[in-house]
Scaffold this motif. Structure first.
Motif, short mmCIF file in Angstrom:
data_model
loop_
_atom_site.label_atom_id
_atom_site.label_comp_id
_atom_site.label_asym_id
_atom_site.label_seq_id
_atom_site.Cartn_x
_atom_site.Cartn_y
_atom_site.Cartn_z
N THR A 67 0.86 -1.19 0.00
CA THR A 67 0.00 0.00 0.00
C THR A 67 0.89 1.24 0.00
N SER A 68 0.52 2.25 -0.78
CA SER A 68 1.32 3.47 -0.85
C SER A 68 0.40 4.68 -0.90
N THR A 69 0.75 5.74 -0.18
CA THR A 69 -0.17 6.89 -0.09
C THR A 69 0.53 8.20 0.23
N GLY A 70 -0.18 9.28 -0.05
CA GLY A 70 0.25 10.60 0.41
C GLY A 70 -0.48 10.95 1.68
N GLY A 71 -1.37 10.07 2.13
CA GLY A 71 -2.13 10.31 3.36
C GLY A 71 -3.39 11.10 3.10
N MET A 72 -3.67 12.06 3.95
CA MET A 72 -4.90 12.83 3.78
C MET A 72 -4.57 14.31 3.61
N THR A 73 -5.27 14.95 2.67
CA THR A 73 -5.07 16.37 2.43
C THR A 73 -5.24 17.15 3.74
N ASN A 74 -4.33 18.11 3.94
CA ASN A 74 -4.44 18.99 5.11
C ASN A 74 -4.01 18.31 6.41
N LYS A 75 -3.34 17.18 6.31
CA LYS A 75 -2.90 16.50 7.54
C LYS A 75 -1.86 17.37 8.25
N ARG A 76 -1.84 17.27 9.55
CA ARG A 76 -0.92 18.10 10.35
C ARG A 76 -0.09 17.24 11.29
N TYR A 77 0.88 17.89 11.88
CA TYR A 77 1.68 17.30 12.97
C TYR A 77 2.32 15.97 12.59
N ASN A 78 2.77 15.85 11.36
CA ASN A 78 3.37 14.59 10.88
C ASN A 78 2.45 13.39 11.10
N ARG A 79 1.19 13.63 10.88
CA ARG A 79 0.19 12.56 11.01
C ARG A 79 0.60 11.33 10.15
N ILE A 80 0.42 10.18 10.71
CA ILE A 80 0.67 8.93 9.98
C ILE A 80 -0.64 8.16 9.91
N GLY A 81 -0.98 7.70 8.71
CA GLY A 81 -2.25 6.98 8.54
C GLY A 81 -2.08 5.47 8.66
N ASP A 82 -3.02 4.77 8.10
CA ASP A 82 -3.00 3.30 8.20
C ASP A 82 -2.08 2.63 7.18
N ALA A 83 -1.83 3.33 6.06
CA ALA A 83 -1.11 2.68 4.96
C ALA A 83 0.23 2.06 5.37
N PRO A 84 1.02 2.72 6.22
CA PRO A 84 2.29 2.08 6.60
C PRO A 84 2.19 1.23 7.86
N ILE A 85 0.98 1.06 8.38
CA ILE A 85 0.84 0.26 9.61
C ILE A 85 0.49 -1.18 9.23
N ILE A 86 1.42 -2.09 9.54
CA ILE A 86 1.19 -3.49 9.23
C ILE A 86 0.02 -3.98 10.09
N GLY A 87 -0.97 -4.56 9.41
CA GLY A 87 -2.17 -5.03 10.12
C GLY A 87 -3.34 -4.08 9.92
N ALA A 88 -3.06 -2.82 9.65
CA ALA A 88 -4.13 -1.85 9.42
C ALA A 88 -4.31 -1.64 7.91
N GLY A 89 -3.26 -1.09 7.27
CA GLY A 89 -3.33 -0.80 5.84
C GLY A 89 -2.86 -1.95 4.96
N THR A 90 -2.02 -2.79 5.51
CA THR A 90 -1.41 -3.87 4.72
C THR A 90 -1.27 -5.11 5.60
N TYR A 91 -1.59 -6.25 5.03
CA TYR A 91 -1.31 -7.50 5.75
C TYR A 91 -1.28 -8.65 4.74
N VAL B 227 -4.13 -8.43 2.12
CA VAL B 227 -5.11 -7.33 2.14
C VAL B 227 -4.39 -5.98 1.99
N SER B 228 -4.99 -5.07 1.22
CA SER B 228 -4.52 -3.68 1.17
C SER B 228 -5.74 -2.78 1.35
N SER B 229 -5.59 -1.77 2.21
CA SER B 229 -6.74 -0.92 2.56
C SER B 229 -6.65 0.48 1.95
N THR B 230 -7.79 1.13 1.88
CA THR B 230 -7.86 2.55 1.55
C THR B 230 -9.07 3.14 2.28
N GLY B 231 -8.90 4.31 2.81
CA GLY B 231 -10.03 4.94 3.50
C GLY B 231 -9.55 5.86 4.60
#
Ligand code: ASP
Length: 356
Positions: A237-261, A269-273
């Motif tokens: 899974t690869s992403t730019g995250g979410m528009t307007n994200k702040r504070y070095n927010r990290i989403g699910d895409a690089p979290i094993i078990g959340a965005g990818t497994y 599984v690969s997720s988006t949302g």
């Protein structure tokens, strides 16, 4: 002395055989199973889910998405049919989407509140359960390649920001000026959201997902899951995250078990949302775990996790997944999800809307 030598040589053998994370190359894992290749293989990709409605789409834009999904799927499929690994297919398909400005990954990454692009990615190998992930990189052209390098060439699973970039340089990956990620369309999305934020006192979180390009909200992360001829699964899974994200927010895409497994015992599984919900629900792993523990089908597990659990939590998005028999599930609770599937026979299925 002799006894010491004996111990020393013995220890060396044990060391060489240890499943040291950094030493598991994909090639090695394939050779062990090349004796029993099956002709059953396939892959599924996604280019993001969200409120993707036909009425908001122009014919030419829709065609552009379909063409890119086809190109990415076929690239992965060619690798699989030529005997390549599921991980090679996953990276090839994702590279094509990362290089396209259409998707929120690589070239088309969305902007942070500060007007920068911070990219996240991860991969997982279903045979070894090896994984690699990176977050917050700003100069790596293809973040998925860096995630693969972390998996294969480091003793870590997850690297972030400058450290990840330093590792990328050391590994000889393609480095670009952060300006490479600038696209007018994404920058305008950010400006629009910031404008809207000023007028919305309660900072309605939904505002952050607005993408004026398709006149509505969507998540444009890209992902791929594949089954190769050797019966091995992989996910990325690869992403730019979410528009307007702040504070070095990290989403699910690089979290094993959340965005990818990926796990050969169940599925890939690969997720988006909306990443925060996918992290809280451990969505990708939950699907695999439900299959394994409850002995239900991939489709049943994916349906339960997305349509019941994620929805109940308040999260929106979807997943693509494949199991060892080549069964696939493309489940989402949004109006659409860019998605495509190709099986061993070469049947290609590209869909965007819910009722496609
Ligand atoms: N899941 C991604 C994130 O939260 C967004 C997306 O799917 O586009 O960072």
């Amino acid at each position: 002395m002799r006894l010491y030598m004996f111990y020393f040589v013995g220890l060396l053998f044990i060391q060489c055989d240890m499943p040291y994370k950094g030493k598991h190359t994909e090639e090695k894992s394939v050779n062990k199973e090349v004796l029993n290749p099956s002709e059953n293989f396939g892959l599924v990709i996604h280019g993001g889910a969200g409120t993707i409605l036909k009425k908001n789409m122009t014919d030419s834009l829709e065609q552009a998405y379909r063409d890119k999904l086809e190109e990415a799927t076929k690239a992965g499929h060619t690798i699989l049919s030529n005997g390549g690994t599921s991980m090679q297919a996953v990276t090839a398909a994702i590279n094509i989407m990362e290089d396209s400005p259409l998707f929120n990954a690589g070239k088309g990454a969305v902007f942070t509140h500060k007007g920068t692009n911070e990219l996240d990615a991860s991969v997982m190998d279903g045979k070894t359960l090896n994984a690699g992930a990176i977050s917050g990189v700003t100069t790596v052209k293809n973040p998925i390649n860096l995630a693969v390098a972390v998996m294969n060439k480091s003793e870590h699973v997850m690297l972030s920001a400058q450290g990840a970039e330093q590792f990328a340089k050391e590994q000889g990956l393609k480095i670009v000026d952060p300006q490479y990620f600038y696209t007018e369309r994404r920058y305008k999305s950010l400006q629009k959201i910031i404008e809207k934020e000023k007028t919305e006192l309660d900072h309605d979180t939904k505002v952050s997902f607005m993408d004026p390009f398709i006149k509505d909200s969507k998540y444009g992360t890209v992902g791929c899951v594949a089954l190769d001829k050797y019966g091995n699964l992989a996910a990325g899974t690869s992403t730019g995250g979410m528009t307007n994200k702040r504070y070095n927010r990290i989403g699910d895409a690089p979290i094993i078990g959340a965005g990818t497994y990926a796990n050969n015992a169940s599925c890939a599984v690969s997720s988006t949302g909306w990443g925060e919900y996918f992290i809280r629900g451990m969505v990708a792993h939950d699907i695999a775990a439900m299959m394994e523990y409850k002995e239900i089908t991939l489709q049943e597990a994916a349906h339960t996790v997305i349509q019941e659990k994620l929805t109940k939590l308040g999260g929106t998005g979807g997943i693509v997944s494949i199991d060892r028999q080549g069964n696939v599930a493309m489940e989402f609770n949004t109006a659409g999800m860019y998605r495509a599937h190709m099986n061993a026979a070469g049947d290609l299925d590209i869909k965007i809307y819910k009722n496609d």
